[in-house]
Scaffold this active site. Structure first.
Site, PDB file in Angstrom:
ATOM      1  N   ARG A 144       3.165  10.135 -11.283  1.00  0.00           N
ATOM      2  CA  ARG A 144       2.234  11.150 -11.786  1.00  0.00           C
ATOM      3  C   ARG A 144       2.875  12.538 -11.759  1.00  0.00           C
ATOM      4  NH1 ARG A 144      -1.151   8.514  -7.869  1.00  0.00           N
ATOM      5  NH2 ARG A 144      -2.366   6.856  -8.852  1.00  0.00           N
TER       6      ARG A 144
ATOM      7  N   ARG B  27       3.464   1.374 -16.201  1.00  0.00           N
ATOM      8  CA  ARG B  27       3.496   2.791 -15.843  1.00  0.00           C
ATOM      9  C   ARG B  27       4.915   3.268 -15.547  1.00  0.00           C
ATOM     10  NH1 ARG B  27      -1.293   0.593 -14.506  1.00  0.00           N
ATOM     11  NH2 ARG B  27      -3.174   1.900 -14.618  1.00  0.00           N
TER      12      ARG B  27
ATOM     13  N   TRP C 217     -33.312  11.308  17.218  1.00  0.00           N
ATOM     14  CA  TRP C 217     -32.025  11.605  17.859  1.00  0.00           C
ATOM     15  C   TRP C 217     -31.081  10.442  17.571  1.00  0.00           C
ATOM     16  CZ3 TRP C 217     -30.115  15.908  20.141  1.00  0.00           C
ATOM     17  CH2 TRP C 217     -31.024  16.924  20.439  1.00  0.00           C
TER      18      TRP C 217
ATOM     19  N   CYS D 167      -6.165  -6.294   4.536  1.00  0.00           N
ATOM     20  CA  CYS D 167      -7.365  -6.235   5.375  1.00  0.00           C
ATOM     21  C   CYS D 167      -8.455  -7.179   4.868  1.00  0.00           C
ATOM     22  CB  CYS D 167      -7.917  -4.808   5.412  1.00  0.00           C
ATOM     23  SG  CYS D 167      -6.745  -3.581   6.012  1.00  0.00           S
TER      24      CYS D 167
ATOM     25  N   SER E 294       0.564  -4.431  -4.173  1.00  0.00           N
ATOM     26  CA  SER E 294      -0.633  -3.575  -4.073  1.00  0.00           C
ATOM     27  C   SER E 294      -1.909  -4.374  -3.802  1.00  0.00           C
ATOM     28  CB  SER E 294      -0.796  -2.769  -5.366  1.00  0.00           C
ATOM     29  OG  SER E 294       0.296  -1.922  -5.578  1.00  0.00           O
TER      30      SER E 294
ATOM     31  N   ASN F 135      -2.081   4.129   2.689  1.00  0.00           N
ATOM     32  CA  ASN F 135      -2.345   4.719   1.381  1.00  0.00           C
ATOM     33  C   ASN F 135      -2.211   6.239   1.412  1.00  0.00           C
ATOM     34  OD1 ASN F 135      -3.324   2.681  -0.804  1.00  0.00           O
ATOM     35  ND2 ASN F 135      -4.210   1.937   1.107  1.00  0.00           N
TER      36      ASN F 135
ATOM     37  N   ALA G 208       0.802  -1.224   0.000  1.00  0.00           N
ATOM     38  CA  ALA G 208       0.000   0.000   0.000  1.00  0.00           C
ATOM     39  C   ALA G 208       0.835   1.276   0.000  1.00  0.00           C
ATOM     40  CB  ALA G 208      -0.951  -0.015   1.193  1.00  0.00           C
ATOM     41  N   ALA G 209       1.636   1.489   1.033  1.00  0.00           N
ATOM     42  CA  ALA G 209       2.376   2.748   1.141  1.00  0.00           C
ATOM     43  C   ALA G 209       3.421   2.870   0.036  1.00  0.00           C
ATOM     44  CB  ALA G 209       3.034   2.864   2.511  1.00  0.00           C
TER      45      ALA G 209
ATOM     46  N   ASP H   1       2.852   0.744   7.751  1.00  0.00           N
ATOM     47  CA  ASP H   1       2.868   0.074   9.050  1.00  0.00           C
ATOM     48  C   ASP H   1       4.227   0.100   9.745  1.00  0.00           C
ATOM     49  OD1 ASP H   1       0.273  -0.473   8.478  1.00  0.00           O
ATOM     50  OD2 ASP H   1       0.524  -2.633   8.183  1.00  0.00           O
TER      51      ASP H   1
END
Length: 465
Positions: free
Chosen positions: A31, A81, A447, A54, A50, A318, A20-21, A296
């Site tokens: 980009r 890419r 409520w 979870c 990637s 992310n 992820a990171a 993490d």
């Protein structure tokens, strides 16, 4: 050994970690800058990139039908890419002074050095695997990566017995208990704490205990596993505590994770009290202009307590990657911190928390009041209305919201987002009572339960000197 050096004027960004990171950072940096301006090399020691860790319990439990559904972007898609993603390649050393990393091909053992102008450390976390007899026996599983999930699924498919023991009752423990229940196993959860879900206060954890017991899960709290027993074939047969043995055909370890920072420690990079890397608001490693870290393996600022915390969540990873990629690509972005929001479920029970627990507030010296209410997620007369319990902490003198915990059925968990926004904005519980939330009988009482808790907390603040 080969050494890759000298690239003219083009800069090289090296990323350690392909989930992820790391890959969010690599993708965002791409980009920002073209391949002609910035070369990106990423190393991942596993088979997959990637992916959603979870989602592994839901894949194991059958809610997600195939492993590939958890993969957001394949290595081939990253390479298309212009990101040179090298799979099954583990970084063994970071040479900070020389601005290079030493990597080893996991399959061949070949090693090489790769130089960098900018470095991203996204090494993630490692599961806590206690040192005890039998912990490495066949049939004992940790669940951290897609590879781990596949091995567990293969074990479940060939195991004849239907008895499972989950060690630990945190997020992974309760989610894996659900997965095994869905697969038709008799599940026992052995938990070292007095109640499951130590991320909650004990009174709220008791609600989780009662609900899990009601689902047919055997809950064993305040018990520590001392060894894992094996049969004549070497396969796991039981889990032992000081007082009892619990038969098991498969064991899942759900004790939690620690930051994977061995590389960083060896390189002399700064670590915090939780052994996670320390970064500034731009996710740059403190004291190092050209090194960033996220996911993490880092500690984050708690916006409520003002202290550093260790929270391993994909949402943070992310966001870290986006910030890192922007900054490494020449832009500007910050990650201000977190309020500690997390949700989970076990079967139809939803569990949510954000902000501080009572013991967190005690530890940082905050005085507080608490308010706990029971309400329904829909109008009481509307079909399907079910109870939920909301607990709220507020600072004693100011009434500032400090934390919220919610346990209930459908519609309970995501209500915590109201509190997460209120915490981030620094709202008081009195201010929360005036929030203009959506209402219709299928979705909420007039409520909302969070507002009912805020009203009760506001009264408690007013009554205390």
């Amino acid at each position: 050994m080969n050494m890759s050096l000298g690239r003219g004027t083009r800069e090289r960004l090296v990323v350690i970690g392909g989930d992820a990171a790391g890959m969010s950072a690599a993708s965002q940096a791409r980009r920002m800058r073209s391949a002609g301006e910035l070369e990106i090399v990423a190393f991942e020691r596993g088979h997959f990139s990637s992916y959603s860790a979870c989602g592994i319990p839901y894949w194991v439990g059958g809610d997600v039908s195939a492993r590939n559904e958890l993969i957001a972007r394949t290595p081939e898609e990253h390479r298309a890419r212009d990101i040179d993603l090298r799979m099954r390649t583990e970084v063994m050393e970071i040479d900070v002074a020389g601005q290079r990393v030493r990597a080893r091909d996991v399959d061949s053992g070949a090693e090489s050095w790769t130089s960098y102008d900018k470095l991203v450390i996204a090494t993630g976390a490692r599961p806590i695997r206690p040192e005890m007899p039998g912990v490495d026996a066949p049939g004992v599983h940790g669940v951290q990566t897609l590879d781990d999930g596949q091995v567990l699924i293969d074990t479940l498919a060939r195991t004849r017995g239907r008895r499972a023991v989950v060690v630990g009752a945190g997020y992974i423990g309760v989610e894996m208990a659900e997965a095994l229940i869905n697969r038709g196993y008799e599940v026992t959860v052995v938990n070292r704490g007095k109640e499951p879900m130590s991320t909650l206060d004990p009174d709220m954890g008791r609600l989780v205990h009662e609900a899990m017991s009601g689902l047919g899960i055997t809950m064993v709290d305040d018990a520590e596993v001392t060894k894992i027993l094996t049969g004549a074939d070497g396969h796991v047969r039981a889990v032992a505590t000081q007082d009892a043995e619990y038969p098991a055909d498969v064991v899942v370890l759900g004790i939690g994770v620690r930051p994977e920072t061995a590389l960083a420690r060896a390189a002399g990079l700064p670590l915090g009290a939780h052994q996670g890397l320390l970064t500034d608001l731009g996710m740059r490693v403190r004291g190092h202009e050209n090194i960033w870290a996220g996911g993490d393996c880092v500690e984050v600022l708690d916006l409520v307590s003002g202290q550093q915390r260790y929270i391993a969540l994909g949402t943070h990873a992310n966001k870290h990657g986006q910030v890192i990629g922007t900054n490494a690509g020449g832009g500007y972005a910050t990650f201000p911190g977190v309020v500690g929001t997390a949700v989970s479920k076990v079967c139809d029970l939803e569990i949510a928390r954000t902000g501080l627990r009572e013991k967190d507030a005690d530890r940082v010296g905050l005085q507080y009041v608490t308010a706990t209410i029971e309400s329904t997620g829909r109008a009481g007369y509307y079909p399907g209305a079910s109870l939920m319990t909301v607990k709220m902490l507020a600072e004693r003198r100011t009434g500032r919201l400090l934390g919220v915990q919610i346990v209930g059925r459908e519609g309970a968990a995501k209500r915590v987002d109201i509190a997460a926004v209120a915490l981030t904005a620094g709202m008081t519980v009195e201010q929360m009572t005036a929030l203009d939330l959506g209402y219709a009988p299928p979705f909420s009482p007039v409520w909302d339960p969070v507002l009912v808790a805020a009203r009760k907390a506001s009264k408690a603040v007013a009554q205390r000197p």
